[in-house]
Write an enzyme that holds these catalytic residues in place. Structure first.
Site, short mmCIF file in Angstrom:
data_model
loop_
_atom_site.label_atom_id
_atom_site.label_comp_id
_atom_site.label_asym_id
_atom_site.label_seq_id
_atom_site.Cartn_x
_atom_site.Cartn_y
_atom_site.Cartn_z
N LYS A 54 0.84 -1.21 0.00
CA LYS A 54 0.00 0.00 0.00
C LYS A 54 0.87 1.25 0.00
O LYS A 54 0.63 2.21 -0.74
CB LYS A 54 -0.93 -0.01 1.22
CG LYS A 54 -2.07 -1.03 1.07
CD LYS A 54 -2.81 -1.30 2.36
CE LYS A 54 -3.90 -2.35 2.15
NZ LYS A 54 -4.53 -2.81 3.39
N GLN A 98 -4.28 -1.05 9.82
CA GLN A 98 -4.24 -2.36 9.15
C GLN A 98 -4.91 -3.42 10.03
O GLN A 98 -4.55 -3.59 11.19
CB GLN A 98 -2.79 -2.74 8.83
CG GLN A 98 -2.64 -4.07 8.12
CD GLN A 98 -3.27 -4.10 6.71
OE1 GLN A 98 -3.22 -3.12 5.97
NE2 GLN A 98 -3.89 -5.22 6.36
N ASP A 121 -10.14 3.79 4.82
CA ASP A 121 -10.73 2.46 4.64
C ASP A 121 -12.26 2.51 4.60
O ASP A 121 -12.90 1.51 4.30
CB ASP A 121 -10.31 1.56 5.82
CG ASP A 121 -9.34 0.47 5.37
OD1 ASP A 121 -9.22 0.27 4.15
OD2 ASP A 121 -8.73 -0.17 6.24
#
Ligand code: NAD
Length: 305
Positions: A54, A98, A121
């Site tokens: 990422k 994460q 997210d």
């Protein structure tokens, strides 16, 4: 195989190119590049690899990246501090915590601390609530990426070559279509159902307690499998001509990564299908970058919404 492959790597690359162009356009007037912040707790090898990928993609798109890596046994307070420090940093437009977190930490409680405006997210309850109302900017990355692959399928654009995309992919109108989403997590299944509803599909939300899953799947023009059970979705569950999106990522004993769908059998019946790897996975990363760009544009009054 009769199905056309939905090449997530190719589509993700097109999105990276578009994001990079926008960053180059805005950076001179804003005075800085978009900033993505990543928090990793523990040393789970898969999570480390995802985070590295990422950050690498974000840098390729011209972003600045910021990261905090905390030990596995970190306290809630330590993770909270990391989130709050990123929330108040004006150089950061997207925060990624994460997942999964080590078991002693409460993921939902920690996600709730992320500023919804920089929730890259799209998992904060404010963003999930806005999605439910058909509003909002930041949608969960994996379902958003899966939706873009459905748009690609409906558009008929060929993703198998090296050519760059020279047109916008229109948002598919799925009126009259039956869709099934297998899996009901807040990360994938539930928001996927909302995105499909938003596009006028008639959606069945299936899960581990659903009776006669095969029969329900056979009625679907669009099948999204987000379970985490290799080979759960058999070829004969797939209606001829259906679009099949396999979100599952499963490591099987011989070391290979496979999805939730029996690929070859489903590909013999589907019109379009995503491979694993190389389908939804790269699109999840592309959507994280895309969402961070939305945060940046919003912060600097560059969005049109
Ligand atoms: P999860 O474990 O939170 O949810 C799984 C869901 O599947 C649950 O809602 C459960 O009800 C349902 N389920 C379990 N067994 C079932 C069965 N036998 N029949 C029908 N439904 C069943 O998982 P998740 O976080 O939603 O992830 C699902 C899969 O997608 C995993 O393989 C994960 O690795 C993968 N994933 C991929 C990406 C990507 O970028 N490609 C991103 C996120 C998750």
């Amino acid at each position: 195989m009769t199905a056309q492959l939905l090449n997530g790597k190719w589509l993700a690359k097109q999105i990276h190119n578009q994001v990079k162009e926008e960053v180059e356009e805005y950076q001179p007037s804003v005075g800085r590049a978009p900033g993505l912040a990543v928090i990793l707790v523990g040393d789970n090898p898969a999570s480390k690899a995802y985070v590295a990928n990422k950050e690498k993609t974000a840098k390729k798109c011209g972003f600045n990246t910021f990261d905090i890596t905390l030990p596995r046994n970190s306290s809630t307070e330590q993770v909270k501090e990391a989130i709050l420090s990123f929330n108040s940093n004006p150089l950061i437009d997207g925060i990624l915590l994460q997942l999964p977190l080590p078991e002693h930490l409460d993921s939902n409680a920690l996600i709730n601390l992320i500023d919804p405006l920089v929730d890259a997210d799209g998992l904060h309850p404010a963003n999930q609530g806005l999605l439910m109302r058909g509003e909002g900017h930041l949608r969960p990355c994996t379902p958003l990426g899966a939706m873009k692959l459905i748009d690609l399928a409906v558009s008929g654009i060929d993703s198998s070559g090296d050519n760059d995309l020279d047109q916008e992919i229109p948002e598919a109108d799925l009126r009259g279509k039956n869709a099934i989403v297998i899996g009901r997590s807040i990360l994938v299944g539930k928001p996927m159902g909302m995105l499909l509803l938003e596009r006028n599909a008639t959606v069945v939300m299936a899960h581990s307690k659903t009776a006669d899953l095969a029969a329900r799947a056979r009625e679907a023009d669009i099948v999204v499998a987000a379970v985490g059970v290799p080979g759960l979705v058999k070829g004969d569950w797939i209606k001829k001509g259906a679009i099949v999106i396999d979100v599952g990522i499963n490591r099987i004993p011989d070391g290979r990564l496979v999805g939730d769908v029996v690929f070859e059998d489903a590909a013999a019946r589907a019109s379009h299908i995503t491979p694993v790897p190389g389908g939804v996975g790269p699109m999840t990363v592309a959507m994280l970058i895309y969402n961070t760009l939305q945060g940046y544009k919003r912060r600097h009054g560059l969005d049109n919404n």
